[in-house]
Design an enzyme around this catalytic site. Sequence first.
Site, short mmCIF file in Angstrom:
data_model
loop_
_atom_site.label_atom_id
_atom_site.label_comp_id
_atom_site.label_asym_id
_atom_site.label_seq_id
_atom_site.Cartn_x
_atom_site.Cartn_y
_atom_site.Cartn_z
CG HIS A 100 -0.26 -0.16 2.53
ND1 HIS A 100 0.12 -1.41 2.99
CD2 HIS A 100 0.14 0.72 3.47
CE1 HIS A 100 0.71 -1.27 4.17
NE2 HIS A 100 0.75 0.02 4.47
CG HIS A 102 0.99 5.22 4.19
ND1 HIS A 102 0.14 5.13 5.26
CD2 HIS A 102 1.77 4.10 4.24
CE1 HIS A 102 0.39 4.02 5.94
NE2 HIS A 102 1.38 3.37 5.34
P1 AMP Z 1 1.77 0.38 7.40
O1 AMP Z 1 2.29 0.64 8.79
O2 AMP Z 1 2.53 1.09 6.34
O3 AMP Z 1 1.64 -1.10 7.14
O4 AMP Z 1 0.32 1.02 7.38
C1 AMP Z 1 -0.87 0.31 7.54
C2 AMP Z 1 -1.97 1.33 7.60
O5 AMP Z 1 -3.20 0.67 7.40
C3 AMP Z 1 -2.07 2.05 8.95
O6 AMP Z 1 -1.93 3.46 8.73
C4 AMP Z 1 -3.47 1.69 9.45
O7 AMP Z 1 -4.11 2.76 10.10
C5 AMP Z 1 -4.18 1.30 8.17
N1 AMP Z 1 -5.28 0.37 8.31
C6 AMP Z 1 -5.28 -0.81 8.95
N2 AMP Z 1 -6.49 -1.41 8.84
C7 AMP Z 1 -7.27 -0.59 8.10
C8 AMP Z 1 -8.63 -0.65 7.65
N3 AMP Z 1 -9.43 -1.68 7.93
N4 AMP Z 1 -9.09 0.39 6.90
C9 AMP Z 1 -8.30 1.45 6.61
N5 AMP Z 1 -7.00 1.55 7.01
C10 AMP Z 1 -6.51 0.56 7.75
#
Ligand code: AMP
Length: 141
Positions: A100, A102
């Site tokens: 993903h 950001h």
């Molecule tokens: P990372 O630390 O780069 O893996 O970021 C994962 C991101 O996914 C975090 O910013 C979380 O807040 C976000 N996240 C986790 N679960 C969900 C969800 N169900 N819907 C939207 N965002 C999510």
Amino acid sequence: MEEGCIFCKIAAGAVPCFKIYEDDLMVSFLDIGPVVLGHTLVIPKKHYRNVLDVPAEVISSISGRLPMLARAVISVVQAPACHVLLNSGVEAMQSVHHLHYHIIPRKYGDGFGVPWPAGQLDAGTGRQMAAEITAAMHQSH
Ligand code: AMP
Ligand code: ZN
């Protein structure tokens, strides 16, 4: 679909999200734990772990949508700037192991900050590192 992967479930429509964009390849939606208002995620529908795992043509198509998505996000929160981050691996702060991006809108005084303790690259190390990385690229392709 990877067993237990929350982003696979979101991509399949099995878990709800605040969706801002979808096409055949990808989905974009608001981060549920935003570091600033407008924090958005961009994922491929297919499960790849991160930038170390994804085929070039897949990430190329997805990243082609980033200018459109980032411009829309920052315009709505009236921010002049943004980060586009792709954490790859636990040591690099990846917590959801489905690739993903950001998109994080930024403006002065928003209270968010990325620690960036810049060092100093000396010429010898620079030359050696550049040569080693270039050689590694030739070995893996
Ligand atoms: P990372 O630390 O780069 O893996 O970021 C994962 C991101 O996914 C975090 O910013 C979380 O807040 C976000 N996240 C986790 N679960 C969900 C969800 N169900 N819907 C939207 N965002 C999510
Ligand atoms: Zn997944």
